[in-house]
Design a protein around this motif. Structure first.
Motif, PDB file in Angstrom:
ATOM      1  N   THR A  17      -0.938  -2.047   5.442  1.00  0.00           N
ATOM      2  CA  THR A  17      -1.251  -0.426   5.750  1.00  0.00           C
ATOM      3  C   THR A  17      -1.934  -0.275   7.130  1.00  0.00           C
ATOM      4  O   THR A  17      -1.857   0.620   7.734  1.00  0.00           O
ATOM      5  CB  THR A  17      -1.969   0.151   4.624  1.00  0.00           C
ATOM      6  OG1 THR A  17      -1.008  -0.089   3.408  1.00  0.00           O
ATOM      7  CG2 THR A  17      -2.333   1.565   4.700  1.00  0.00           C
ATOM      8  N   ASN A  45      -2.159   4.471  -0.147  1.00  0.00           N
ATOM      9  CA  ASN A  45      -3.238   3.880   0.746  1.00  0.00           C
ATOM     10  C   ASN A  45      -2.823   4.426   2.137  1.00  0.00           C
ATOM     11  O   ASN A  45      -4.196   4.452   2.743  1.00  0.00           O
ATOM     12  CB  ASN A  45      -2.994   2.179   0.694  1.00  0.00           C
ATOM     13  CG  ASN A  45      -3.708   1.646  -0.601  1.00  0.00           C
ATOM     14  OD1 ASN A  45      -4.668   2.307  -1.038  1.00  0.00           O
ATOM     15  ND2 ASN A  45      -2.891   0.755  -0.951  1.00  0.00           N
ATOM     16  N   ASP A 119       5.784   1.527   5.024  1.00  0.00           N
ATOM     17  CA  ASP A 119       4.770   0.899   4.503  1.00  0.00           C
ATOM     18  C   ASP A 119       5.216   0.426   2.938  1.00  0.00           C
ATOM     19  O   ASP A 119       5.270   0.967   2.139  1.00  0.00           O
ATOM     20  CB  ASP A 119       3.385   1.663   4.328  1.00  0.00           C
ATOM     21  CG  ASP A 119       2.294   0.537   4.332  1.00  0.00           C
ATOM     22  OD1 ASP A 119       2.353  -0.646   3.949  1.00  0.00           O
ATOM     23  OD2 ASP A 119       1.211   1.258   3.668  1.00  0.00           O
TER      24      ASP A 119
END
Ligand SMILES: Nc1ncnc2c1ncn2[C@@H]1O[C@H](COP(=O)(O)OP(=O)(O)O)[C@@H](O)[C@H]1O
Ligand SMILES: [Mg+2]
Length: 264
Positions: A17, A45, A119
């Motif tokens: 991330t 996140n 991601d």
């Protein structure tokens, strides 16, 4: 048409991330139109790391469930206007959203962006397959730790059987002093071991890890990291690999790059 790059690792907590957020920013600063898609459904996140959490109205699950249009869920970065985020849901039974849902969303973004960075969640279960399904390229992130390298190897094996044209490696959290003392594998030896092309070396940053524990954001990073992510962005854009070059005043980075000569 956008380049669709999934950032994956197998192991959690290795810096996917962080890399997506910083690489996205660096690409956008080089005038590319970039969208970062968080496919770690239920465990958002990227929005926290990017500091956009409070601006999230719709997310990827709302698009899949046709509660909003794709454009409505996009969040534009306040400083870098050609950088956008597509956040994931905070809480969700992630089994309901399918690989095809994600691919439909990615297809709708294809013409408006140069780069779509995806991601990926940790692990190699349904969430992993959902994340890689729409990608044409993959960046595998590992740290120099054996457990992360083993997981990277597993992921590389799976990706080689998928329809992904380019799989490359980024080694994160390298500490040159430790590499030089033979206490940490060098990025180059990890790449040799995994038989993957190395496109980036990201140094360990005390500043980054302490910031993450204070406010969760990853952008206010120091010069070394900025340069390392900048070179990664250049390598991705040009296809010519440029690894982070050391400054003699920073022995940690110096030894990170010297570490390539040290095989294990
Ligand atoms: N190069 C680095 N130096 C220091 N800390 C880092 C570095 N890269 C990532 N981190 C920290 O490691 C933790 C996990 O990173 P994250 O990007 O969330 O990993 P992942 O997405 O793979 O689970 C975060 O606290 C992050 O700030
Ligand atoms: Mg993550």
């Amino acid at each position: 048409m956008a380049r669709k790059i999934v950032v994956t690792s197998g192991k959690g907590g290795v810096g996917k991330t962080t890399l997506v957020a910083n690489l996205g920013m660096q690409l956008a600063e080089r005038r590319a139109r970039v969208v970062l898609i968080d496919v770690d459904i239920g465990l958002n996140n990227l929005d926290v790391a990017s500091g956009i959490e409070s601006r999230v109205v719709y997310d990827i699950v709302d698009i899949a469930e046709q509660k909003c249009r794709t454009r409505q869920a996009l969040i534009q970065d306040k400083q870098c206007l050609n950088l956008y985020y597509l956040p994931t849901a905070h809480t969700y039974n992630s089994g309901k959203i399918t690989s095809k849902d994600i691919r439909n969303i990615v297809c709708r973004l294809d013409n408006d962006f140069d780069y779509i960075l995806i991601d990926c969640p940790a692990g190699i279960d349904v969430g992993f397959y959902r994340a890689i399904y729409s990608a044409g390229e993959a960046l595998i992130v590992t740290t120099p730790h054996i457990s992360a390298i083993r997981d990277a190897d597993k992921v590389a094996g799976i990706l080689s059987a998928q329809n992904i044209s380019q799989v490359s490696l980024v080694v994160n959290r390298i500490r040159g002093d430790m590499v030089n003392h033979g206490k940490m594998l060098s990025a180059e030896s990890i790449a040799d071991c995994l038989n993957l092309p190395l496109v980036g070396i990201i140094p360990e940053s005390d500043e980054l890890s302490s910031q993450a524990s204070i406010n969760g954001k990853v952008f206010d990073i120091d010069d070394e990291l900025n340069m390392a992510f900048g070179l990664l962005a250049q390598s991705i854009i040009s296809g010519k690999v440029r690894l982070y070059n050391y400054k003699p005043s920073r022995p940690r980075i110096l030894s990170a790059l010297m570490g390539g000569k040290q095989k294990f």
